[in-house]
Design an enzyme around this catalytic site. Structure first.
Site, PDB file in Angstrom:
ATOM      1  N   GLU A 100       0.838  -1.201   0.000  1.00  0.00           N
ATOM      2  CA  GLU A 100       0.000   0.000   0.000  1.00  0.00           C
ATOM      3  C   GLU A 100       0.870   1.246   0.000  1.00  0.00           C
ATOM      4  O   GLU A 100       2.002   1.225   0.494  1.00  0.00           O
ATOM      5  CB  GLU A 100      -0.867   0.012   1.275  1.00  0.00           C
ATOM      6  CG  GLU A 100      -2.188  -0.723   1.139  1.00  0.00           C
ATOM      7  CD  GLU A 100      -3.238   0.129   0.424  1.00  0.00           C
ATOM      8  OE1 GLU A 100      -2.879   1.046  -0.342  1.00  0.00           O
ATOM      9  OE2 GLU A 100      -4.435  -0.149   0.629  1.00  0.00           O
ATOM     10  N   ASP A 101       0.337   2.313  -0.554  1.00  0.00           N
ATOM     11  CA  ASP A 101       1.015   3.605  -0.464  1.00  0.00           C
ATOM     12  C   ASP A 101       0.865   4.194   0.928  1.00  0.00           C
ATOM     13  O   ASP A 101       1.819   4.687   1.517  1.00  0.00           O
ATOM     14  CB  ASP A 101       0.464   4.570  -1.530  1.00  0.00           C
ATOM     15  CG  ASP A 101      -1.058   4.614  -1.553  1.00  0.00           C
ATOM     16  OD1 ASP A 101      -1.710   3.797  -0.882  1.00  0.00           O
ATOM     17  OD2 ASP A 101      -1.607   5.478  -2.264  1.00  0.00           O
ATOM     18  N   ASP A 104      -4.247   4.698   6.559  1.00  0.00           N
ATOM     19  CA  ASP A 104      -4.799   5.822   7.329  1.00  0.00           C
ATOM     20  C   ASP A 104      -5.676   5.238   8.449  1.00  0.00           C
ATOM     21  O   ASP A 104      -5.159   4.797   9.464  1.00  0.00           O
ATOM     22  CB  ASP A 104      -5.566   6.698   6.325  1.00  0.00           C
ATOM     23  CG  ASP A 104      -6.131   7.972   6.903  1.00  0.00           C
ATOM     24  OD1 ASP A 104      -5.831   8.297   8.055  1.00  0.00           O
ATOM     25  OD2 ASP A 104      -6.883   8.670   6.191  1.00  0.00           O
ATOM     26  N   PHE A 153      -2.974  15.385   5.630  1.00  0.00           N
ATOM     27  CA  PHE A 153      -3.135  14.942   4.252  1.00  0.00           C
ATOM     28  C   PHE A 153      -1.869  15.223   3.439  1.00  0.00           C
ATOM     29  O   PHE A 153      -1.343  16.338   3.447  1.00  0.00           O
ATOM     30  CB  PHE A 153      -4.339  15.649   3.618  1.00  0.00           C
ATOM     31  CG  PHE A 153      -4.752  15.038   2.320  1.00  0.00           C
ATOM     32  CD1 PHE A 153      -5.516  13.880   2.299  1.00  0.00           C
ATOM     33  CD2 PHE A 153      -4.357  15.599   1.110  1.00  0.00           C
ATOM     34  CE1 PHE A 153      -5.880  13.293   1.100  1.00  0.00           C
ATOM     35  CE2 PHE A 153      -4.723  15.025  -0.094  1.00  0.00           C
ATOM     36  CZ  PHE A 153      -5.484  13.868  -0.096  1.00  0.00           C
ATOM     37  N   ARG A 166       0.005  12.542  -8.178  1.00  0.00           N
ATOM     38  CA  ARG A 166       0.606  11.202  -8.098  1.00  0.00           C
ATOM     39  C   ARG A 166       2.013  11.157  -8.685  1.00  0.00           C
ATOM     40  O   ARG A 166       2.831  10.345  -8.275  1.00  0.00           O
ATOM     41  CB  ARG A 166      -0.257  10.174  -8.847  1.00  0.00           C
ATOM     42  CG  ARG A 166      -1.632   9.936  -8.245  1.00  0.00           C
ATOM     43  CD  ARG A 166      -2.258   8.696  -8.867  1.00  0.00           C
ATOM     44  NE  ARG A 166      -3.694   8.598  -8.637  1.00  0.00           N
ATOM     45  CZ  ARG A 166      -4.259   8.070  -7.565  1.00  0.00           C
ATOM     46  NH1 ARG A 166      -3.506   7.625  -6.588  1.00  0.00           N
ATOM     47  NH2 ARG A 166      -5.566   7.985  -7.451  1.00  0.00           N
TER      48      ARG A 166
HETATM   49  P1  IMP Z   1      -7.761   4.002   4.947  1.00  0.00           P
HETATM   50  O1  IMP Z   1      -8.450   5.065   5.775  1.00  0.00           O
HETATM   51  O2  IMP Z   1      -6.581   3.418   5.692  1.00  0.00           O
HETATM   52  O3  IMP Z   1      -8.732   2.953   4.498  1.00  0.00           O
HETATM   53  O4  IMP Z   1      -7.191   4.729   3.659  1.00  0.00           O
HETATM   54  C1  IMP Z   1      -8.040   4.898   2.564  1.00  0.00           C
HETATM   55  C2  IMP Z   1      -7.391   5.551   1.402  1.00  0.00           C
HETATM   56  O5  IMP Z   1      -7.439   6.939   1.608  1.00  0.00           O
HETATM   57  C3  IMP Z   1      -5.927   5.262   1.102  1.00  0.00           C
HETATM   58  O6  IMP Z   1      -5.708   4.086   0.380  1.00  0.00           O
HETATM   59  C4  IMP Z   1      -5.597   6.467   0.246  1.00  0.00           C
HETATM   60  O7  IMP Z   1      -6.030   6.253  -1.077  1.00  0.00           O
HETATM   61  C5  IMP Z   1      -6.434   7.551   0.876  1.00  0.00           C
HETATM   62  N1  IMP Z   1      -5.633   8.399   1.790  1.00  0.00           N
HETATM   63  C6  IMP Z   1      -5.549   8.331   3.128  1.00  0.00           C
HETATM   64  N2  IMP Z   1      -4.740   9.295   3.607  1.00  0.00           N
HETATM   65  C7  IMP Z   1      -4.295   9.983   2.513  1.00  0.00           C
HETATM   66  C8  IMP Z   1      -3.420  11.106   2.340  1.00  0.00           C
HETATM   67  O8  IMP Z   1      -2.847  11.690   3.283  1.00  0.00           O
HETATM   68  N3  IMP Z   1      -3.220  11.523   1.058  1.00  0.00           N
HETATM   69  C9  IMP Z   1      -3.803  10.921  -0.016  1.00  0.00           C
HETATM   70  N4  IMP Z   1      -4.632   9.882   0.102  1.00  0.00           N
HETATM   71  C10 IMP Z   1      -4.870   9.412   1.356  1.00  0.00           C
HETATM   72 MG    MG Z   2      -4.643   3.971  -1.902  1.00  0.00          MG
END
Ligand code: IMP
Ligand code: MG
Length: 175
Positions: A100-101, A104, A153, A166
Site C-alpha cells: 500500500e502507499d 490511514d 493529508f 501522483r
Molecule cells: P484508509 O483510511 O486506511 O482505508 O485509507 C483509505 C485511502 O485513503 C488510502 O488508500 C488512500 O487512497 C487515501 N488516503 C488516506 N490518507 C491519505 C493522504 O494523506 N493523502 C492521499 N490519500 C490518502
Molecule cells: Mg490507496
C-alpha cells in the site's frame, strides 16, 4: 509550494527519504522470507510508485501483481461491500505481501485482509510506505512500515488529491 486544484501543499518528505525507507523495507522482507518467494500485490492506484521502487530494491526472487479494491456494483449497491479486481492468477498457497502507499484509518487494510483470506494464501503480510498511527483504528498488524506520519493529508509519490499529484517525486503536505 505547489497547487493542486483548489489547495496548496508544502514540501514535506524528500525523494531520498522515501528511497531509503523503501530500501529498508526491502531488506526486512528479504530477511523474513529467506528462501520463500513472495508475491507482492500492489493496490492500485496509489501503490504503483512504491511497488516500482520496491522491485528495484528487492534483490531476491519475487513476483508481482496488482489489484484494485472496488465497491461491489451488484444489484444492491450498498457501497460497503468490496471486491478485488484483477486477481487473475491464483494466490492459493502463496506468501503474499500486500503493498500500500498509505494506511490511514485501516478500513482498506481490513477489507483487503478479508478478501485475501478467501484466496487461501499461505501467509498474508502488509507493507505500506506511509502509516498514520494516530488515525489507525484496526488491530491488524502492519508488518512493514516505511515512514510514520502525523494525521495530515499528503500528496505525491503515487498519492493524489482528486487524482492530481501522483507523479510528484517528493511528498507534500496540505498547507
Ligand atoms: P484508509 O483510511 O486506511 O482505508 O485509507 C483509505 C485511502 O485513503 C488510502 O488508500 C488512500 O487512497 C487515501 N488516503 C488516506 N490518507 C491519505 C493522504 O494523506 N493523502 C492521499 N490519500 C490518502
Ligand atoms: Mg490507496
Amino acid at each position: 509550494m505547489i497547487r493542486l486544484h483548489d489547495k496548496e501543499f508544502v514540501p514535506y518528505i524528500s525523494n531520498d527519504e522515501i528511497k531509503n525507507a523503501i530500501t529498508k523495507m526491502a531488506r526486512q522482507i528479504e530477511e523474513d522470507f529467506k528462501d520463500d518467494i513472495p508475491v507482492f500485490v500492489g493496490v492500485l492506484n496509489g501503490s504503483f510508485m512504491v511497488v516500482a521502487d520496491l522491485a528495484t530494491k528487492y534483490h531476491k526472487d519475487c513476483e508481482f501483481t496488482f489489484v484494485r479494491l472496488s465497491s461491489y456494483d451488484g444489484v444492491k449497491s450498498t457501497g460497503n461491500v468490496k471486491r478485488l479486481i484483477g486477481l487473475g492468477k491464483g494466490l492459493t498457497g502463496r506468501s503474499v505481501v500486500v503493498v500500500e502507499d498509505i494506511v490511514d484509518t485501516g478500513n482498506t487494510v481490513l477489507e483487503l485482509k478479508k478478501l485475501f483470506e478467501k484466496e487461501n494464501v499461505k501467509s498474508l503480510k502488509f507493507a505500506t510506505l506511509f502509516f498514520k498511527p494516530e488515525a489507525y483504528q484496526q488491530s491488524i498488524k502492519i508488518d512493514y512500515i516505511g515512514i510514520d506520519i502525523p494525521d495530515k493529508f499528503i500528496v505525491g509519490y503515487g498519492l493524489d488529491y482528486k487524482e492530481l499529484g501522483r507523479n510528484l517525486q517528493n511528498v507534500y503536505q496540505l498547507k
